[in-house]
Enzyme design. Structure first.
Site, PDB file in Angstrom:
ATOM      1  CE  LYS A  76      -3.817   2.076   2.673  1.00  0.00           C
ATOM      2  NZ  LYS A  76      -4.698   1.917   3.842  1.00  0.00           N
ATOM      3  CB  SER A 151      -8.057   3.768   2.965  1.00  0.00           C
ATOM      4  OG  SER A 151      -7.220   3.072   3.867  1.00  0.00           O
ATOM      5  CB  SER A 175      -8.317   0.792   5.657  1.00  0.00           C
ATOM      6  OG  SER A 175      -9.012   1.997   5.542  1.00  0.00           O
TER       7      SER A 175
HETATM    8  N1  GLN Z   1     -13.226   4.350   6.571  1.00  0.00           N
HETATM    9  C1  GLN Z   1     -12.492   4.680   7.748  1.00  0.00           C
HETATM   10  C2  GLN Z   1     -12.004   6.104   7.672  1.00  0.00           C
HETATM   11  O1  GLN Z   1     -12.284   6.736   6.723  1.00  0.00           O
HETATM   12  C3  GLN Z   1     -11.355   3.728   7.959  1.00  0.00           C
HETATM   13  C4  GLN Z   1     -10.139   4.050   7.195  1.00  0.00           C
HETATM   14  C5  GLN Z   1      -8.974   3.201   7.575  1.00  0.00           C
HETATM   15  O2  GLN Z   1      -9.107   2.159   8.194  1.00  0.00           O
HETATM   16  N2  GLN Z   1      -7.799   3.685   7.230  1.00  0.00           N
HETATM   17  O3  GLN Z   1     -11.373   6.607   8.553  1.00  0.00           O
END
Ligand code: GLN
Length: 490
Positions: A76, A151, A175
């Protein structure tokens, strides 16, 4: 070759059925063919990957090969990689090349893996769809008009499209699990502190945790073996003896027809309430029934504070983000505005230009909840809720071995559907964020297909440092099912 699991590929390399160079070339060719449509990768390092593959082949010829030698992977684009840019999917870091590797990257490199490139994600990991990327959204390989989740959307899309057999992701509030669920791959969010955060660009430091995404639980265990474990460079890294995450997978069950004999599956009633889509409910229920057939028993449990996890998370995560992102000021690295009148103007313009809309929203919310007069009303309250949520889990996990539920209330939605409605998107994180608030490990395991043939993931939640157990349960389920083996037609 490319459709095989990481474990199968490792066996093929060991048996000299193909070389790492051939394997790497095959994945690079597939990325070249499919990435223009999928946008799963932000950067592809063809020359670097081929050189690493050659080195892995040479090491194998010299008798120095480990279980991951010569296996192509991707990271990532939030893990720092020496010499290859690390953008965090932000204009702010479009030109940033880290002088060092993240610990996760360094350990996978030392294990002999080949890095194909860096995968797309939401800007600084903030989002649930990968649409908040400066480089445009990654697409869901099962239906390119839909989001891959976020994400770590690019990571999940890459595994689903067979662009890489294993990829790293990060999970602050879902994410890893949510994109794994949307793309039909297996993903593990480890216990907070199990994986080093050194060199993993911080979003919300008390919640962030890196982990693997791959086709199978077994592959996740193999990857985790290479990069989990204590790191003195990360003060929140847990000082525990090294673990073999594959150890329970290798053991033959006493009764092969009942590999889950005696396993108590806790089913939180709050995870099966009104907001859950029918197709997801059906798939998760069918998976529960399958696990009962394999010998597990079902226990009803309750996580009464589930609803409060969203407001708690969306106070704490932005608060930490606003502090973490203050380092991007245009002075030492990252984007700097071309024209400005004085230092303050340079800060303002560089940040205004470098950050996207969602990142700015979180910085403003975070700064607000931490400011004098609001700190007690919001931030402190959220911390109290966080403790209560952790207590909910502690109570539930006394009654069972693992909690089982959906990952997300629905399957992958169309691109753009929630782009203008951030609160609606936040609410879709209902089943994932609470686990990060508590610091517990969780997995998403492919468990069926919903309307339109879209993948559905089942979430497994375990106690602290129970990754090996989660992986074992997921592995037994995968030995009896084939959802994780199905791939989209591309
Ligand atoms: N959807 C969540 C956020 O926007 C989780 C994102 C994540 O786990 N990095 O914060």
């Amino acid at each position: 070759m490319i459709e095989q699991s990481l474990k199968q590929l490792a066996a093929g390399l060991a048996a000299k059925q193909f070389s790492s160079l051939e394997l790497t070339q095959a994945f690079l060719d597939r990325i070249e063919a499919l990435n223009p449509a999928l946008n799963a990768f932000i950067s592809v390092d063809r020359a670097g990957a081929l050189a690493q593959a050659q080195a892995a082949d040479a090491a194998r010829a010299a008798g120095n090969a480990g279980p991951l030698s010569g296996i192509p992977i991707a990271h990532k684009d939030i893990f720092c990689t020496e010499g290859l840019r690390t953008t965090c999917a932000s204009k702010m870091l479009d030109n940033f090349v880290s002088p060092y590797d993240a610990t996760v990257v360094a350990r996978l490199k030392a294990a002999g893996t080949v890095m194909l490139g860096k995968t797309n994600c939401d800007e600084f990991a903030m989002g649930s769809t990968n649409e908040n990327s400066y480089y445009g959204p990654a697409k869901n390989p099962w239906d390119c008009s839909r989001v891959p989740g976020g994400s770590s959307g690019g990571s999940a899309a890459a595994v689903a499209a067979r662009l890489a057999p294993g990829v790293t992701g990060t999970d602050t509030g879902g994410s890893i699990r949510q994109p794994a669920s949307f793309c039909g791959v297996t993903g593990l969010k480890p216990t907070y502190g199990a994986v080093s955060r050194w060199g993993m660009v911080a979003y919300a430091s008390s919640l962030d945790q890196g982990g693997p995404l791959a086709q199978t639980a077994e592959d996740c265990a193999i990857l985790l073996n290479a990069f989990a474990g204590f790191d003195e460079k990360d003060s929140t890294s847990a000082e525990r003896p090294a673990e073999d995450y594959t150890r329970l997978l290798a053991q033959a069950p006493a009764d092969p027809s009942k590999p889950l004999a005696g396993v108590r599956l806790g089913v939180p009633k709050e995870y099966f309430g009104d907001g859950l889509a029918d197709d997801v409910r059906k798939a998760v229920e069918a998976a529960l029934a399958e696990m009962e057939k394999l010998g597990a028993v079902r226990v009803e449990v309750s996580l009464p504070k589930t609803e409060l996890s969203i407001p708690a998370y969306y106070v704490i995560a932005p608060a930490e983000a606003s502090s973490n992102l203050s380092r991007f000021d245009g002075v030492r690295y990252g984007h700097r505005a071309a024209e400005y009148s004085d230092l303050m103007d340079m800060y303002c313009k560089s940040r205004a230009e470098g950050f996207g809309g969602e990142v700015k929203r979180r910085i403003m919310v975070g700064t607000y909840v931490l400011s004098h007069g609001y700190y007690d009303a919001y931030y402190l309250q959220a911390l109290k809720l966080r403790r209560l949520i952790a207590e909910d889990f502690a109570t539930a996990l006394k009654q069972c071995d693992v909690l089982v539920g959906p990952v997300c209330p629905g399957t992958a939605w169309p691109l753009g559907q929630m782009a203008d409605d951030p609160v609606r998107m936040y609410l879709a994180d209902i089943y994932t964020v609470s686990l990060n608030l508590a610091g517990l490990p969780g997995m998403s395991v492919p468990c069926g297909f919903g309307a339109g043939g879209l993948p559905v993931g089942m979430q497994l939640i375990g106690n602290y440092f129970a990754e090996a157990r989660l992986l074992e349960i997921a592995h037994r389920f995968q030995q009896a099912t084939d959802f994780h083996l199905r791939a989209p037609d591309l």
